[in-house]
Design an enzyme around this catalytic site. Structure first.
Site, short mmCIF file in Angstrom:
data_model
loop_
_atom_site.label_atom_id
_atom_site.label_comp_id
_atom_site.label_asym_id
_atom_site.label_seq_id
_atom_site.Cartn_x
_atom_site.Cartn_y
_atom_site.Cartn_z
CB ALA A 135 -29.28 138.39 65.62
NE ARG A 175 24.23 137.70 100.91
CZ ARG A 175 24.47 138.95 101.30
NH1 ARG A 175 23.72 139.50 102.23
NH2 ARG A 175 25.45 139.65 100.76
N GLY A 232 37.83 138.75 93.13
CA GLY A 232 37.88 140.08 93.70
C GLY A 232 37.55 141.18 92.70
CD GLU A 257 36.33 145.71 101.36
OE1 GLU A 257 35.27 145.08 101.27
OE2 GLU A 257 36.44 146.90 100.98
CB ALA A 293 27.83 142.04 86.10
#
Ligand code: UD1
Ligand code: CA
Length: 496
Positions: free
Chosen positions: A430, A19, A84, A162, A13
């Site tokens: 009330a 992108r 890599g 690749e 990760a």
């Protein structure tokens, strides 16, 4: 079949994820209520590894902090400036104990639909074949961009090439490298030591390990899977949404197979960590998020968003927004209710239309049916809060608490100016603006007395339709005449 647990799972990760065009690192973007790396970690955990390592580099501190939050026992491995997937894996091995033996899995932090079951299968296949390396592969109609699986004439895996390094002939291969592997750790370590960076991208490729192992006489095999979603990574926000929708479709389907009715799966979003009891019904346009749990036979929606909320058995929650709330069994909520953190509604309690609650404990069978704000409140079992009651909890500086006792009754349109304490078995008239406590059995009347002024309409509103109506009723000696004045002549210019 018993499968040996892997020694370690390594999740790569460290990549940047340009992108995504985001200030947030790619692996921290979320679908199904979990970060992408959170999904990878959950799948990894399902294999019960001795060690779980995540390789980080881009936005290292943010990602590392998140990983620690998801799983404090995970090892954070820092990748250095050598690029890599091979280097990333090497950095993970360096962060783990030196004396590891057995199987190591390598997966990615941005492949969120990969399941724990698939990883468990991978380990089983790897063990069965006795290979030193097993790679998950898939056949794609459009393999563009992926590494291709190169097989010998006898069908065995010779290596991975690749896209950028492939010949035209190799580019025609449709079997792709998913990037998910099982390795014998000793072979992996040894082979990585031999991997160079002499390729189109100048990177240390993990894929080279397969060729090196094979050349060293070790067995290399492929585990082909049909479920292509499980190999798909997120590179941009279009893929994030596409995989998010598919994940949701899968979660919904799982719940339906568990006995939950979902009327419209396309508009129902259920996060990965949610639990739902049997015979619950989820109506359209509903999001059930975070650590929410829904009891059996509950009915949720339509148009409802529940986050980290607990809903009891048989409760009904309609057109509601709730966050960190607890809704008791057989309780009813909505429509148009807003339950904020700390709302606890008892068994068979009711929170009705246009009611907002916060830090409010509402007892069993208690009712807050209409148009109320109840903040910082304790409402006893069986109490009834009249329409339009406001718990005025904030004096501009500090929040104060209001208590309404068991089976007490607050009349409509009252303001309870906190702190006040209405005892069990008491009434508030009330329209009261209550500032003091009320004892058991009392009624508190905290409002102006009614005063009627004779002849006021004739004097102050002469010539209006109201004055005409008053005159007609007075003349007829009644309180209401049968027909109201003709609207055509009931204007200001009408007969007075
Ligand atoms: C990689 C594979 C390719 C495979 C594809 C599947 C290699 C050389 N190629 O290609 O065969 O078909 O995945 O998606 O392995 N990462 C690091 N550190 C790095 C580079 C990458 O941690 O230095 C992580 C990334 O964060 C990502 C994963 O490794 O999670 C894959 O990296 P990416 O650059 O997407 O690899 P691909 O070029 O797509
Ligand atoms: Ca990729």
């Amino acid at each position: 079949m018993t499968t040996a647990r892997p020694t370690a799972v390594i999740i790569l990760a460290a990549g940047e994820g340009t992108r995504m065009k985001s200030a947030t690192p790619k692996v921290l973007h979320r679908i199904g209520g979990r970060s992408l790396v959170g999904h990878a970690m959950a799948a990894a955990r399902a294999t019960d590894p001795e060690h779980l390592a995540v390789v980080v580099r881009h936005e290292r501190d943010l990602v590392a902090a998140h990983i620690a939050q998801v799983d404090a026992t995970a090892t954070i491995a820092d990748q250095d400036e050598v690029k890599g997937t091979g280097r990333a894996t090497e950095c993970a091995l360096d962060a783990l104990p030196r004396d590891l033996t057995g199987t190591v899995l390598v997966t990615y932090g941005d492949v969120p639909l990969l399941t724990g079951d698939t990883l468990v299968e991978l380990v089983a296949r790897h063990d069965e074949s006795g290979s030193a390396a097993t790679v998950i592969t898939a056949h794609l109609d459009n393999p563009q961009g992926y590494g291709r699986i190169v097989r010998d004439t006898d069908g065995s895996v010779a290596g991975i090439v690749e896209q950028k390094d492939a010949t035209d002939e190799q580019r025609a291969i449709t079997e792709i490298n998913s990037g998910i592997y099982a390795f014998d750790v000793a072979v992996l370590r040894e082979a990585l030591g031999q991997v160079g960076t002499d390729n189109a991208q100048g990177e240390k490729y993990l894929t080279d390990v397969l060729r090196i192992a094979r050349e060293g006489g070790k067995g290399v095999s492929a585990h082909v899977i049909d479920d292509l979603w499980q190999t798909e990574g997120v590179n941009d926000r279009v893929q994030l949404a596409t995989l998010g929708r598919e994940l949701n479709r899968r979660n919904n389907e799982r719940w339906m197979r568990e006995g939950v009715t979902i009327v419209d799966p396309a508009t129902t979003w259920i996060d990965a960590d949610v639990t739902i009891g049997r015979d619950a019904t989820i109506l359209p346009n509903t999001q059930i998020l975070g650590a929410t749990s829904i009891g059996a036979d509950a009915r949720i929606g339509p148009d409802t968003t529940l986050t980290d909320t607990e809903v009891g058995e048989g409760a009904e929650v309609k057109r509601t927004e709730a966050n960190l709330a607890t809704i008791g069994a057989q309780a009813t909520v909505g429509p148009f209710s807003y339950l904020r953190p700390g709302t606890i509604l008892g068994t068979k309690g009711k929170i009705g239309g246009f009611v907002e609650t916060k830090n409010a404990r509402i007892g069993d069978g208690a009712k807050v049916p209409h148009l109320t704000y109840a903040g910082d409140a304790t409402i006893g079992d069986g109490a009834n809060i009249g329409a339009g009651t406001i718990f005025a909890n904030y004096d501009g500086v500090t929040k104060h608490h209001t208590t309404i006792g068991k089976n007490s009754f607050v009349g409509s349109d009252s303001v309870l100016i906190a702190p006040v304490d209405v005892a069990d078995g008491a009434y508030v008239a009330a329209g009261s603006a209550l500032t003091g406590d009320v004892e058991p059995g009392q009624i508190a009347v905290a409002r102006g007395r009614q005063k009627n002024v004779d002849g006021w309409v004739a004097r102050a509103r002469a010539g209006t339709a109201t004055a005409a109506a008053a005159q007609a009723a007075t003349r007829a000696g009644t309180r209401h005449t049968e027909k109201s004045a003709d609207p055509a002549t009931g204007s200001d210019e009408g007969e007075a």
